[in-house]
Write an enzyme that holds these catalytic residues in place. Structure first.
Site, mmCIF file in Angstrom:
data_model
loop_
_atom_site.group_PDB
_atom_site.id
_atom_site.type_symbol
_atom_site.label_atom_id
_atom_site.label_comp_id
_atom_site.label_asym_id
_atom_site.label_seq_id
_atom_site.Cartn_x
_atom_site.Cartn_y
_atom_site.Cartn_z
ATOM 1 N N PRO A 25 43.094 44.606 37.632
ATOM 2 C CA PRO A 25 41.964 44.633 38.449
ATOM 3 C C PRO A 25 41.997 45.546 39.081
ATOM 4 O O PRO A 25 42.090 45.896 40.933
ATOM 5 C CB PRO A 25 41.306 43.451 38.921
ATOM 6 C CG PRO A 25 42.245 42.995 39.623
ATOM 7 C CD PRO A 25 43.697 43.125 38.002
ATOM 8 N N CYS A 49 43.794 42.252 47.834
ATOM 9 C CA CYS A 49 43.249 42.942 48.645
ATOM 10 C C CYS A 49 43.897 43.480 49.455
ATOM 11 O O CYS A 49 43.415 42.505 50.780
ATOM 12 C CB CYS A 49 41.537 43.579 48.173
ATOM 13 S SG CYS A 49 40.912 45.222 48.376
ATOM 14 N N LYS A 84 45.496 35.446 41.776
ATOM 15 C CA LYS A 84 46.386 37.608 41.964
ATOM 16 C C LYS A 84 46.503 37.512 43.967
ATOM 17 O O LYS A 84 46.038 37.817 44.362
ATOM 18 C CB LYS A 84 46.421 38.911 41.851
ATOM 19 C CG LYS A 84 46.890 39.745 42.022
ATOM 20 C CD LYS A 84 46.171 40.904 40.643
ATOM 21 C CE LYS A 84 47.189 42.304 40.807
ATOM 22 N NZ LYS A 84 47.006 42.781 42.546
ATOM 23 N N GLY A 125 49.157 48.946 37.229
ATOM 24 C CA GLY A 125 47.213 49.094 38.122
ATOM 25 C C GLY A 125 47.198 50.778 37.716
ATOM 26 O O GLY A 125 47.109 51.244 36.905
#
Length: 333
Positions: free
Chosen positions: A18, A102, A141, A228
């Site tokens: 993502p 993140c 994640k 990614g």
């Protein structure tokens, strides 16, 4: 074969990470066409979903051809995470993923994303809230830890599994590293070798070639890997890796015509999903990656990022195909 709830994945699946402003439905469609086995939405703010923020709601769009596909959410408030999980449940993805990785300051400062790595008890409470709010499998994640002096992924993995998390993906960097330096998959290998851990464990970080993918597959013994940044402008990487796994040989690189076709499809699908104007403007960030390394391409790139009409853009694409029809793509670094 790894299993997440009722989702049975192929042996050693390749997952699409993502990525904010990247992993939207048009991009996911391309990656699915080129071999991605499991994909996730861009991460979605739990508070944004509850406020009915248009951008957050739009990120809930998923399509049957993408399946299996997960919706990823983030936030630092238990009630908001539970409510947002209920909202996600209504669009029926195949799973709900929580972003505890993140590293961006504006996310971390809200006590979300990788910021939660400093408070594992909070991470567990937030995860419990999401599990309570959905009937779907919940996955996570995250990263190794906040910094090299506080790597706590072993504790995190055990405690997440204990409360019902059904798969874990670990970006093998700390928050302090952001996206710099080298990832260290030995920490993920240690989790996988923990006899207490039975959920699938996926690795993420620095997979940018079929050779490295095979090296890491053999070396660390995980259940699969997530890709990614290497897929941005290069969705072919999934099938290239799969082919290399099977044969030990590399597929021929995509021709300039292949790159044009992918970029043009990406544009068409972006216009269909976002509307013509927004689709054209937001597509501009991708052209550098699709045509990276092609010699004397500056004039065409300039036209791609300044042209406002789709018919004119298609004319530029056709010119690129003609000019580079015999271009040796093996020279692209």
């Amino acid at each position: 074969m790894p299993k997440i709830g009722n989702i049975i994945l192929p042996d050693y699946p390749l997952l699409l990470a993502p990525m904010e402003d990247v992993s939207d439905p048009p991009f996911r469609r391309l990656c699915k066409m080129h071999g991605a086995d499991l994909m996730y939405s861009e991460f979605i703010s739990s508070e944004g979903l509850i406020r009915d923020a248009m951008k957050s709601r739009m990120k809930l769009d998923i399509f049957d051809y993408e399946r299996p596909v997960g919706i990823q959410i983030f936030g630092g408030d238990e009630e908001a995470m539970e409510l947002s999980a209920k909202i996600v449940d209504t669009v029926q993805p195949d799973l709900v993923d929580i972003n505890f990785g993140c590293p961006v300051k504006k996310v971390v400062c809200k006590g979300a994303g990788a910021g939660v790595l400093k408070d594992v008890d909070l991470m567990i409470r937030l995860t419990k809230a999401v599990i309570k709010g959905t009937s779907l499998p919940v996955t996570v994640k995250t990263r190794l830890g906040w910094d090299e002096n506080s790597i706590n992924i072993d504790e995190v993995a055990e405690r997440l599994q204990d409360i019902g998390v059904q798969a874990l993906t670990v970006h093998a960097r700390t928050r302090a590293q952001m996206y710099k330096g080298h990832s260290d998959w030995t920490h993920i290998e240690r989790i996988k070798n923990n006899p207490r851990i039975t959920m699938p464990i996926f690795g993420n970080g620095d997979i940018d070639s079929p050779e490295k993918a095979l090296e890491y597959k053999n070396k660390f013994g995980l259940d699969g890997m997530m890709i990614g940044r290497a897929a941005i402008g290069y969705p072919w990487i999934f099938n290239e890796i799969k082919h290399f796994f099977k044969t030990g040989e590399k597929l021929a690189p995509p021709t300039v015509a292949d790159r044009v076709e992918a970029a043009q499809n990406h544009l068409i699908w972006s216009m269909e999903w976002k509307g013509e104007r927004v689709g054209i403007v937001e597509m501009r960030r991708h052209y550098t990656n699709y045509f990276k390394g092609i010699h004397d391409f500056k004039q065409y790139k300039q036209r791609l990022v300044t042209t406002d009409g789709h018919n004119e853009l298609f004319e530029v694409f056709n010119q690129i195909k003609e000019v580079y029809a015999d271009y040796d793509v093996t020279s692209i670094s």
